[in-house]
Scaffold this active site. Structure first.
Site, PDB file in Angstrom:
ATOM      1  N   ASN A 155       0.796  -1.237   0.000  1.00 41.20           N
ATOM      2  CA  ASN A 155       0.000   0.000   0.000  1.00 41.20           C
ATOM      3  C   ASN A 155       0.823   1.278   0.000  1.00 41.20           C
ATOM      4  OD1 ASN A 155       0.844  -0.461   2.622  1.00 41.20           O
ATOM      5  ND2 ASN A 155      -1.052   0.285   3.553  1.00 41.20           N
ATOM      6  N   GLU A 254       5.147  -3.722  12.241  1.00 41.48           N
ATOM      7  CA  GLU A 254       4.177  -2.649  11.983  1.00 41.48           C
ATOM      8  C   GLU A 254       2.968  -3.315  11.354  1.00 41.48           C
ATOM      9  OE1 GLU A 254       6.356   0.702  13.411  1.00 41.48           O
ATOM     10  OE2 GLU A 254       4.261   0.300  12.904  1.00 41.48           O
ATOM     11  N   CYS A 288      -2.971   1.600   6.923  1.00 41.77           N
ATOM     12  CA  CYS A 288      -3.053   0.985   8.249  1.00 41.77           C
ATOM     13  C   CYS A 288      -3.572   1.956   9.305  1.00 41.77           C
ATOM     14  CB  CYS A 288      -1.684   0.486   8.668  1.00 41.77           C
ATOM     15  SG  CYS A 288      -0.476   1.800   8.736  1.00 41.77           S
ATOM     16  N   GLU A 462       9.023   3.216  14.164  1.00 43.91           N
ATOM     17  CA  GLU A 462       9.753   3.609  12.959  1.00 43.91           C
ATOM     18  C   GLU A 462       9.718   5.120  12.824  1.00 43.91           C
ATOM     19  OE1 GLU A 462       7.963   1.121   9.809  1.00 43.91           O
ATOM     20  OE2 GLU A 462       9.727  -0.158  10.044  1.00 43.91           O
TER      21      GLU A 462
END
Ligand SMILES: NC(=O)c1ccc[n+]([C@@H]2O[C@H](COP(=O)([O-])OP(=O)(O)OC[C@H]3O[C@@H](n4cnc5c(N)ncnc54)[C@H](O)[C@@H]3O)[C@@H](O)[C@H]2O)c1
Ligand SMILES: O=C[C@H](O)CS(=O)(=O)O
Length: 482
Positions: A155, A254, A288, A462
């Site tokens: 994505n 993640e 997400c 991150e």
């Protein structure tokens, strides 16, 4: 596909500084029309092992370079990504489907991680600890973890790679990247630019494949790989964690989300609608941190859903290369079927369709942006990530109830709420069990802040000053006899 720099359209994998073919190939197609874009190698265990071995050799030399020298090469990579923004955006829209405007934005967002960690790598400070006994010195230093495996989703095919590769390289690690089957071209273009920037052979490798389980297993099983950094679904994340246990790898995960978007009675309703449009429909909802559940206070519910429906029905659904496109196609037919399942379930359980609710007249994997009123907690959309352009709107009447509903999930990635009472802002921000909370804003992602989730949304962070830690070990050295 016509690029300004045609060499950025790579159809071979990148291992140990060489462009390599495969005995079999993986077709890469445009989700907007199914057109064939390229065939890339369908590599397996043997090639993955070669990539790991190359990364291990290269890392021994790469870690010996000064942080400043690594920084200069990362800075050059950043500059090349910016210089080739238009080509990278076209590659992204072609293989992933998002509107060109969003692709341009992602290229800049992805580049920002390279820019950020080019600097952060020079600030991997250690400690000299005041001695606990005479004649001793306690030194604490940070060292690269070694060979990193990165498995990334379709994505955000540039940003999810640079968000891992930049800190890894800055820390002195080398990396083997397995991009998603649907979007390998962006990964290969990044490798091309990394090579031009001076990243040495073997430091960055890209293994393309139609066999993710096989390549993933090879990455997890190798004792040479000391770190697994994964971005994708929670189910695959759990699988990879299990596969990494035998070699005790460090992991960064993640994973999935189920973001609440809460609009309190004291919110600025127009600002909240604007924020929801950004949070929900970015990448056609395939993000997400997209809002997954909208909660609106009873007292403003009808006004809010009316304004929201008015905005949603104006969204331009079109191929990503069409001027003004705001909603591109979903990545594949399975994604559309999941959205259809969620919508049908919500309507069956009492939801009221205000806008959309069916495949778009463009056909293929285009779906109408959708708003469902009177959503309730029995619906699939309350518990599962829809990963599509669907906004189910729930009612609530008091703060405690909506916090309980928002937290009633195994996920904890991103949460959003709109309110103006200062006490409520602090109470709700602390009560929400999420790694990232946005107040009166619909977009929260930035390289300067720690990105990551609670519970089954992941492990680690991150970006930000914390992102480098994921690729470092801490060493304690005791100097005696002084
Ligand atoms: N938290 C985040 O930053 C973040 C970012 C993007 C996507 N996601 C999540 O990812 C999901 C959607 O992305 P997706 O469909 O690409 O996820 P996915 O988990 O299906 O795939 C992600 C990556 O894992 C690989 N993969 C699939 N099966 C594998 C296996 N058995 N072994 C090794 N690798 C395997 C895929 O090829 C791909 O490269 C959503 O749940 C979304 O929330 C999370
Ligand atoms: O889909 C997940 C990405 O992490 C979204 S973002 O680009 O970081 O907001």
């Amino acid at each position: 596909m016509q690029l300004n720099d045609q060499n950025l359209l790579r159809s071979q994998a990148y291992i140990d500084g060489d462009w390599v073919a495969g005995q079999t190939t993986l077709a890469v197609t445009n989700p907007a029309d199914g057109a064939l874009l390229a065939n890339v190698p369908d590599l397996g265990t043997a090639e993955t092992v070669l990539a790991i071995q190359a990364a291990e050799r290269a890392q021994k030399l790469w870690k010996q370079q000064t942080a400043k020298a690594r920084s200069a090469i990362l800075r050059r990579w950043y500059e090349l990504i910016i210089e080739h923004q238009e080509d990278l955006a076209l590659l992204m829209t072609s293989e992933q489907g998002k509107p060109l405007a969003e692709s341009r934005g992602e290229v800049l967002y992805g580049a920002s991680f390279v820019e950020w960690f080019a600097e952060e790598g020079k600030r991997a400070y250690g400690d000299v600890v005041p001695e606990h006994l005479p004649g001793r010195k306690v030194l604490v230093t940070r060292e690269p973890v070694g060979v990193v495996a990165a498995i990334t989703p379709w994505n955000f095919p540039i940003a999810m790679i640079t968000r891992k590769a930049a800190p890894a390289l800055a820390a002195g690690c080398s990396i083997v990247i397995k991009p998603a089957e649907a979007t390998p071209l962006c990964a290969l273009a990044l490798a091309e630019l990394a090579e031009r920037a001076g990243v040495p052979a073997g430091v960055l490798n890209v293994v393309t494949t139609a066999r993710p389980a096989e390549v993933g297993q090879a990455l997890c099983a190798s004792p040479l790989v000391r770190k697994m950094s994964f971005t994708g679904s929670t189910g695959i994340g759990k699988l990879l964690m299990k596969q990494c246990v035998d070699t005790v790898k460090k992991v960064s995960m993640e994973l999935g989300g189920n973001a609440p978007f809460i609009v309190f009675e004291d919110a600025d309703v127009d600002r909240a609608v604007e924020g929801l449009m950004a949070s929900k429909f970015r990448n056609s909802g395939q993000t997400c941190v997209c809002t997954n559940r909208v909660f609106v206070h009873d007292s403003i519910y009808e006004v809010f859903v009316g304004k929201l429906a008015g905005q949603v029905e104006q969204l331009k659904v079109a191929s990503g290369v069409t001027d003004g496109s705001q909603q591109g196609p979903l990545i594949n037919d399975a994604a559309v079927k999941k959205v259809e399942q969620h919508v049908a379930d919500a309507v069956e359980k009492g939801g009221r369709l205000l806008v959309g609710g069916q495949r778009h007249s463009l056909g293929g994997t285009f779906y109408e942006p959708t708003v469902i009123a009177e959503a309730n907690t029995d619906m699939m959309c309350f518990r599962e990530e829809v990963f599509g352009p669907v906004a189910p709107v729930f009612r609530f009447s008091n703060e405690d109830d909506v916090i309980a509903m928002a937290n009633d999930t195994e996920y904890g990635l991103a949460a959003y709420f709109y309110a103006r009472d200062l006490g409520r802002v602090f109470r709700v921000a602390e009560a929400l069990e999420y790694g990232m909370v946005a107040v009166n804003e619909g977009i929260l992602s930035t390289e300067v802040a720690p990105f990551g989730g609670y519970k089954e949304s992941g492990i680690g962070r991150e970006g930000s000053k914390y992102g480098l830690d994921e690729y470092q070990e801490i060493k304690y050295t005791l100097l005696g006899g002084l």
